[in-house]
Design a protein around this motif. Structure first.
Motif: not given
Length: 113
Positions: A65-74
């Motif tokens: 639910p948290h994974f997004n390689w392009a996400s700054e949060n990740w």
């Protein structure tokens, strides 16, 4: 198939961050040779980077639910969890690291919301 690619992308993202953080910790051993924590943390990070290749479906389900390689949060959550290895996170196994990572990501998601 898409799900497997996403899991593999997650594994690669974690491994690269752990390896990069390990290299950073190794560089700190030169600056602070009397502090054994950086060398221990670097060794631990290298082991975690190898261990993450066998990420379980259970661990992946917690991260997904948290994974997004392009996400700054990740990236921020992952970097924070990696920097804590050997210092704030004394336990060395992958389960503990994944738990700490999910906790970091959950906190930053709730702050960002």
């Amino acid at each position: 198939m898409m799900m497997l690619n996403e899991k593999n992308d997650c594994i690669e993202s974690i491994a690269k961050t752990l390896e990069r953080t390990s290299a950073w910790r190794k560089s700190l051993t030169v600056r602070w040779p009397d502090d054994p924590r950086n060398a221990r943390a670097s060794s631990r990070l290298d082991q975690l980077a190898a261990d993450v290749a066998s990420l379980t479906d259970y661990q992946w389900a917690a991260l997904q639910p948290h994974f997004n390689w392009a996400s700054e949060n990740w990236r921020d959550g992952l970097n924070q969890a990696a920097r804590q290895v050997g210092f704030h996170n004394r336990s060395g196994d992958l389960d503990y690291f994944i738990e700490a990572l999910v906790q970091n990501l959950s906190v930053s998601t709730s702050i960002a919301a």
